[in-house]
Design a protein around this motif. Structure first.
Motif, PDB file in Angstrom:
ATOM      1  N   UNK A 198      52.151  51.072  40.242  1.00 11.84           N
ATOM      2  CA  UNK A 198      52.823  50.347  41.302  1.00 11.84           C
ATOM      3  C   UNK A 198      52.771  48.978  40.655  1.00 11.84           C
ATOM      4  N   UNK A 199      53.462  48.072  41.438  1.00 15.80           N
ATOM      5  CA  UNK A 199      53.362  46.536  41.253  1.00 15.80           C
ATOM      6  C   UNK A 199      51.876  46.149  41.158  1.00 15.80           C
ATOM      7  N   UNK A 200      51.146  46.559  42.228  1.00 15.54           N
ATOM      8  CA  UNK A 200      49.961  45.864  42.557  1.00 15.54           C
ATOM      9  C   UNK A 200      49.035  46.502  41.318  1.00 15.54           C
ATOM     10  N   UNK A 201      48.993  47.704  40.946  1.00 12.12           N
ATOM     11  CA  UNK A 201      48.324  48.075  39.661  1.00 12.12           C
ATOM     12  C   UNK A 201      48.577  47.430  38.455  1.00 12.12           C
ATOM     13  N   UNK A 202      49.898  47.024  38.281  1.00 13.69           N
ATOM     14  CA  UNK A 202      50.359  46.247  37.248  1.00 13.69           C
ATOM     15  C   UNK A 202      49.707  44.890  37.253  1.00 13.69           C
ATOM     16  N   UNK A 203      49.951  44.309  38.468  1.00  9.63           N
ATOM     17  CA  UNK A 203      49.194  43.116  38.316  1.00  9.63           C
ATOM     18  C   UNK A 203      47.716  43.113  38.192  1.00  9.63           C
ATOM     19  N   UNK A 204      46.852  44.097  38.490  1.00 11.57           N
ATOM     20  CA  UNK A 204      45.566  44.252  38.421  1.00 11.57           C
ATOM     21  C   UNK A 204      45.233  44.407  36.752  1.00 11.57           C
ATOM     22  N   UNK A 228      43.363  44.061  43.402  1.00 11.58           N
ATOM     23  CA  UNK A 228      44.485  43.140  43.903  1.00 11.58           C
ATOM     24  C   UNK A 228      45.219  43.927  45.292  1.00 11.58           C
ATOM     25  N   UNK A 229      45.854  42.951  45.621  1.00 11.46           N
ATOM     26  CA  UNK A 229      46.514  43.400  47.211  1.00 11.46           C
ATOM     27  C   UNK A 229      47.695  42.365  47.179  1.00 11.46           C
ATOM     28  N   UNK A 230      48.345  42.488  48.288  1.00 13.99           N
ATOM     29  CA  UNK A 230      49.523  41.499  48.635  1.00 13.99           C
ATOM     30  C   UNK A 230      48.873  40.260  48.748  1.00 13.99           C
TER      31      UNK A 230
END
Length: 661
Positions: A278-284, A306-308
């Motif tokens: 997910x986008x959150x995992x990629x950002x993390x 990481x969260x929104x």
């Protein structure tokens, strides 16, 4: 002999140095001898006429007239507020590059000559935009007042002051840019000395923008500012600190910084991730990669969440990742590192009982809040801001820090998952992982450790039956962490549950009245003075009895109980805060090293420890466990090795070599 003269005169005083002429017989002279002190000498004040000005008074108008400053004066003041150093100029150019969605930024700077070059691969500008980019308050990021008030500004810059302010303070500025749909690039030059701006000219250029600044602050009129600037070493350090903080805010961007042709910093931000993430995992994962490069910490030795609303990453203090100064505490809001003491203090106060005394964490916290909840329009450089509801964001910040500490124990570590993805060619993987059939990690899956035995009546040996890892847990520090979080979470009920002692405890000690009142208000300990340095303790919290700090049955000798209470109360009285008192109580009540534990009690202690929010350290910053993975054991016993050319090979079987015996 030293003689002091004090002359109080009514008329003329000669201007001849060294000679004082008395011009009137009415002048008064007071002679003070060494035996006659100043306090015993009567001094009389002279009339106001003595202090009358003898020099001609300059005529001053009775009223001050207000007039509007000329345009050139207003512009010079504004440009000086926005750009006060070469680092400020780089900051403005970098923010423009990030607003253009650049994924690679290169910075070349020469502090001695005042030359700056910033290159990016962003969207670029069209020719007509290039003509207006050097005008004051010309921007494409803000269109109306309603957009500013409603918080619909999602870019780093919005005032249109950056390029214009730099152009007013340098000898020459050149901007070259190529848009996405432009057939070629275009260039514009501007110099404060020239009357008109040169027209836009076509130039060969890849997509992106290059801004070249020549002779920043090199004019003679800026000589005072140049002389007041820090040394070049300090400017270089400020530049690197800015780039590192900005890189953490934008971990997908690659960076390169050079000073006079010498490479200072290179950071790689672009990394391919699997499509299932997910986008959150990629950002993390991207944040862990950038954080590990900047702080020089292995990915598996840092935790991230990481969260929104909150992005947080930190180095584990039990691995020694802490510093003597708070220079590695970085807080950012909406893509920009900020100087907000309240946010920094909230982070430091929340992690102070996970670090050794006098040490500070290595942590980065990025708050992503709606634009209407933050006010940037309070400082020209936008390094300061105000939050609409700071307490709400303080709580989100604390929750993010807790998740960073607890993830490696309560669920699959993001750092370990990232390391297994990024270093897949360098480590041995399971058969399913080599075939691309790795199991998806389940969130909120509690780690199961089975207590096996006890070593030296101090260390609990536990194992993970699924992975085969061995965990060595110190029983005192683990129990100390459990009790500290229990006392902290249940403090209100614990402080109210006060019991009357069957027999008051009489002890001797030196306690100030403020300490006695603080112990009564915070913990409910009632002490009464009955003599010189003698105190009587009549009531105490029920938690003291449950933790074994008090013996209600009087099984131990009374003198021993009194000494034990005396030492405990003296330590509690000297603590500076409630958290320190709770940490002290947890340390005194925790199971001591050297205590024999049965298997059932060891398993209960391990399960409670796994559920804590910060299980890696005790409240005083000491490590609680050491993990030995099966991979480390196989490498140590030479059951696994990696060939030298495995890192450059695309064959996954090449990295999977085992000992022949």
């Amino acid at each position: 002999m030293f003689i002091s003269y004090c002359f109080i005169r009514r008329k003329h005083i000669s201007s001849n140095v060294g000679k004082l002429q008395q011009s009137d017989a009415s002048s008064r002279r007071v002679v003070l001898s060494p035996a006659q002190p100043w306090s015993s000498t009567p001094l009389k004040l002279c009339p106001r006429s003595v202090y009358r000005r003898t020099s001609p008074r300059r005529s001053v108008p009775l009223t001050l007239r207000i007039s509007v400053l000329p345009t050139e004066v207003i512009q010079r003041i504004a440009s000086g507020e926005v750009i006060d150093s070469p680092v400020a100029a780089v900051r403005e150019l970098v923010e423009n590059a990030l607003d253009a969605e650049a994924t690679a930024v290169e910075i070349d700077i020469d502090f001695d000559a005042g030359n700056i070059v910033v290159r990016d691969n962003g969207r670029g500008m069209r020719p007509n935009d290039l003509e207006r980019c050097l005008q004051q308050n010309a921007t494409s990021k803000l269109a109306s007042l309603e957009q500013l008030v409603a918080g619909r500004v999602h870019t780093l810059g919005f005032r249109g002051q950056g390029l214009w302010a730099i152009s007013q303070l340098c000898a020459c500025i050149e901007v070259r840019s190529k848009g996405e749909t432009s057939p070629c690039g275009y260039m514009i030059q501007y110099s404060p000395q020239q009357v008109e701006t040169k027209p836009v000219e076509p130039v060969g250029l890849p997509q992106g923008t290059i801004v070249q600044v020549t002779g920043l602050f090199c004019d003679e009129q800026f000589a005072p500012r140049r002389s007041a600037m820090p040394h070049k070493r300090q400017l270089r350090q400020q530049l690197l600190s800015f780039v590192r903080a900005t890189a953490l805010c934008h971990p997908n961007v690659s960076w390169r910084v050079r000073d006079s042709g010498r490479n200072l910093l290179t950071l790689y931000g672009k990394l391919e991730f699997s499509d299932e993430e997910s986008e959150t995992e990629r950002a993390k994962h991207a944040l862990i990669r950038m954080f590990s490069q900047i702080m020089e910490i292995a990915p598996e030795e840092c935790g991230a969440f990481a969260s929104d609303q909150v992005l947080c990453v930190l180095g584990y203090p039990d691995r020694g990742h802490h510093r003597s100064r708070a220079d590695a505490v970085i807080v950012a809001v909406n893509g920009r590192a900020v100087q907000n003491a309240d946010l920094v203090n909230a982070a430091l106060s929340h992690v102070q009982h996970t670090l050794p005394s006098g040490r500070f964490p290595i942590i980065f916290i990025h708050i992503r809040c709606p634009g209407r909840d933050v006010d940037w329009n309070i400082h020209p450089m936008k390094t300061m801001m105000r939050l609409r509801d700071p307490e709400y964001w303080f709580q989100k910040l604390r929750e993010g820090i807790d998740r960073c500490f607890s993830m490696p124990l309560s669920e699959v570590s993001a750092a370990d998952l990232f390391a297994s993805t990024y270093l897949r060619k360098l480590i041995d993987m399971e058969e399913g992982a080599l075939n691309g059939a790795a199991d998806e990690p389940q969130s909120n899956q509690l780690l199961r450790l089975e207590a096996m035995t006890q070593i030296g009546k101090t260390y609990i040996i536990a194992t993970n039956m699924e992975s085969g890892d061995i965990w060595i847990i110190e029983q005192h520090t683990a129990h100390e962490r459990v009790l500290y979080e229990k006392y902290r979470d249940q403090y209100t009920s614990l402080a109210r549950n006060i019991v009357e002692l069957r027999e008051p405890i009489i002890m001797r000690g030196l306690f100030a009245q403020a300490q006695v009142e603080e112990l009564r208000e915070s913990l409910g300990i009632h002490m009464t003075m009955i003599g010189p340095l003698e105190w009587k303790v009549e009531r105490a919290p029920q938690m003291f009895i449950e933790a074994g700090l008090l013996d209600p049955e009087n099984d131990c000798p009374r003198s021993q109980s009194e000494r034990k209470m005396q030492f405990l109360l003296q330590a509690l009285g000297s603590a500076s805060s409630l958290e320190d008192r709770l940490a002290l109580l947890a340390c005194r009540a925790a199971v001591k090293n050297g205590t024999q534990l049965d298997r059932e009690r060891m398993q209960s202690l391990v399960d409670q420890w796994l559920r804590t929010k910060a299980p890696r350290t005790c409240p005083h910053g000491r490590p609680t466990f050491r993990q030995l993975t099966t991979r480390e054991l196989e490498i140590f016993f030479r059951r696994r090795y990696t060939p030298q050319d495995a890192a450059d090979s695309s064959d996954p079987d090449l990295t999977r070599k085992r000992a022949p015996c």
